[in-house]
Design an enzyme around this catalytic site. Structure first.
Site, short mmCIF file in Angstrom:
data_model
loop_
_atom_site.label_atom_id
_atom_site.label_comp_id
_atom_site.label_asym_id
_atom_site.label_seq_id
_atom_site.Cartn_x
_atom_site.Cartn_y
_atom_site.Cartn_z
N HIS A 306 0.85 -1.20 0.00
CA HIS A 306 0.00 0.00 0.00
C HIS A 306 0.88 1.23 0.00
O HIS A 306 1.94 1.23 0.63
CB HIS A 306 -0.89 0.00 1.25
CG HIS A 306 -2.06 0.91 1.12
ND1 HIS A 306 -1.98 2.26 1.37
CD2 HIS A 306 -3.33 0.67 0.74
CE1 HIS A 306 -3.16 2.79 1.16
NE2 HIS A 306 -4.00 1.86 0.77
N ASP A 363 -8.03 -5.32 0.30
CA ASP A 363 -8.54 -6.19 -0.76
C ASP A 363 -8.21 -7.66 -0.55
O ASP A 363 -8.75 -8.52 -1.23
CB ASP A 363 -7.98 -5.75 -2.12
CG ASP A 363 -8.51 -4.39 -2.52
OD1 ASP A 363 -9.70 -4.15 -2.31
OD2 ASP A 363 -7.73 -3.57 -3.02
#
Ligand code: ACO
Length: 429
Positions: A306, A363
């Site tokens: 991320h 996710d």
């Protein structure tokens, strides 16, 4: 006294203001840089660029903290609901009971879409990815609601907000029904937000359909944890498009397109495709971790890494737990979940991932829950979009209320210097 930083270029010094945010984050204000020095900054991917001042969402990526308007995501997920959080994000404070009831009613009375809008779906092939009709129909809403397009008119904005929140689940469910050739199911305003979406997705006219309250609660929580994530790619897109004073529908439609990409909201679909690929290939997790480390392979571990989190994404932690609960309740033993767990375990102990601080993101586990609930793969990014809608709206509204200038970055030109046009017969082969 205001703090400044000193910048020296070619022997000349310039003072640049230093700013401090409410969580002690510091920023160098370069608003006057070009005017003073003639220089611009270069920051590909905007990793060091604050594009705005925002009071909506706070993330501390090193500590794995996510707060909406100051409230920790864990507290909101435990005690609140998606629509209450939508109110919080958009208007800045948790609503009173009366305000929440009024807000829910305003959203609920806008769940239907114009009958003519349904024809748009016929123009798409049955195997169209549902993000395409989602974005197209949201953009088309602007043509049906020309009474509420002025971004500078608070009444227009209010109406557009309720219309969007009310209609997006209907638009999404219709995209799915079209893809499987089933009739569109009208919204049922007696149901809660997530429950209504589930019945539009999964009920068929000849059969009774009972929404499972636990599943609808889980879906509501999934929407809630996705509701905002400050200046990510899609939120920045919404703000950027809106900065030209494009209407809210057009801006959100652009945000949906930005979310679609596999490096952003499309990653939840990518995770399941990756897990399936590993399963089909004998379940050798180590092989795929090795592949992800090999830059020449072009393969990345989807759902890992991320831009902001250099620690566990707090949403991933929550969804991992939720995943166990949902699959346990449904009595599903998903072999892909086993692969996901082994993949996570292997990656988290691998030097490559440790060094680069690559952890599972939101996710990584959301797709496994969606799959257990019966959603097809290509609906995963659509579910993300429904969840993210309040955040996009809040970001757009804040940008408008701050009277932000049109977003217009500069560039470092590295192309040819001036040259002159040569007629075709003088250009050589
Ligand atoms: N698998 C393998 N290596 C990775 C991964 C991954 N998933 N993610 C990052 N890396 C490596 C990069 O190759 C790079 O290595 P290097 O320093 O040796 O060159 C290093 O880690 C840093 O990666 P960047 O790509 O520079 O990080 P960036 O902040 O630009 O990208 C992103 C973040 C896009 C999320 C990236 O981690 C990625 O592609 N992840 C997979 C897709 C994904 O899960 N996206 C969802 C993000 S969450 C969301 O949008 C809701």
């Amino acid at each position: 006294m205001a703090q400044t930083a000193q910048l020296t270029i070619d022997g000349r010094s310039y003072q640049l203001p230093l700013l401090t945010g409410s969580e002690e984050e510091r920023a160098l204000d370069i608003t006057g840089l070009r005017q003073q020095t003639g220089l611009i900054t270069l920051d590909s991917g905007y990793g060091n660029t604050g594009s705005c001042r925002s009071a909506i969402t706070f993330i501390d990526g090193e500590k794995g903290i996510l707060r909406y308007r100051g409230y920790p995501i864990e507290e909101l997920a435990a005690h609140s609901s998606f629509l209450e959080v939508a109110y919080l994000l958009i208007y800045g404070e948790l609503p009173s009971e009366q305000q929440l009831t009024a807000f829910k009613n305003n959203v609920t009375c806008h769940t239907m879409i114009h009958e003519d809008l349904k024809h748009i779906y016929q123009a798409f092939p049955p195997d169209a990815h549902p993000m395409a009709p989602l974005s197209a129909v949201v953009s088309a809403l602007s043509t049906f609601y020309q009474d509420a397009l002025d971004p500078l008119n608070p009444e227009h904005v209010e109406l557009a907000i309720c219309r969007l929140l009310g209609k997006l689940p209907t638009i999404a469910a219709y995209a799915y029904k079209k893809s499987i050739g089933q009739p569109f199911i009208y919204p049922d305003d007696r149901l809660e937000y997530a429950a209504n979406f589930l019945q539009m997705m999964f009920s068929v006219p000849p059969e009774p359909y009972q929404v499972d309250p636990e599943l609808s609660h889980t879906l509501d929580q999934l929407f809630l944890v996705h509701a905002d994530h400050e200046q990510n790619c899609s939120a920045s897109t919404v703000r950027m498009v809106g900065s030209s004073r494009a209407n809210l529908f057009a801006s959100i439609s652009a945000g949906i397109s930005a979310l679609w990409g596999p490096l952003h909201g499309g990653a939840n679909q990518g995770v399941l495709e990756m897990l399936q690929r590993i399963a089909d290939d004998g379940g050798n997790v180590e092989k795929y971790v090795a592949l992800a480390k090999d830059k020449s392979s072009g393969f990345r571990l989807m759902g890992f890494g991320h831009r902001v989190y250099k620690n566990f994404d707090p949403r991933a932690r929550m969804l991992k737990q939720e995943c166990d609960i949902v699959l346990g309740k449904l009595g599903i033993e998903d072999p892909l979940l086993d692969i996901a767990r082994r993949l996570e375990e292997t990656a988290l102990h691998d030097e490559y991932f440790i060094e680069r601080k690559l952890y599972p993101n939101v996710d990584f586990y959301s797709g496994t829950i969606y799959r257990a609930m019966g959603f097809p793969l290509n609906m995963f990014p659509v579910l993300f979009a429904i969840g993210r809608l309040p955040g996009w709206i809040a970001q757009w509204k804040e940008m408008i209320e701050h009277h932000e200038r049109i977003a217009r970055p500069r560039q470092l030109y590295v192309g040819p210097q001036q040259r002159h046009y040569l007629p075709l017969d003088q250009r050589g082969s």
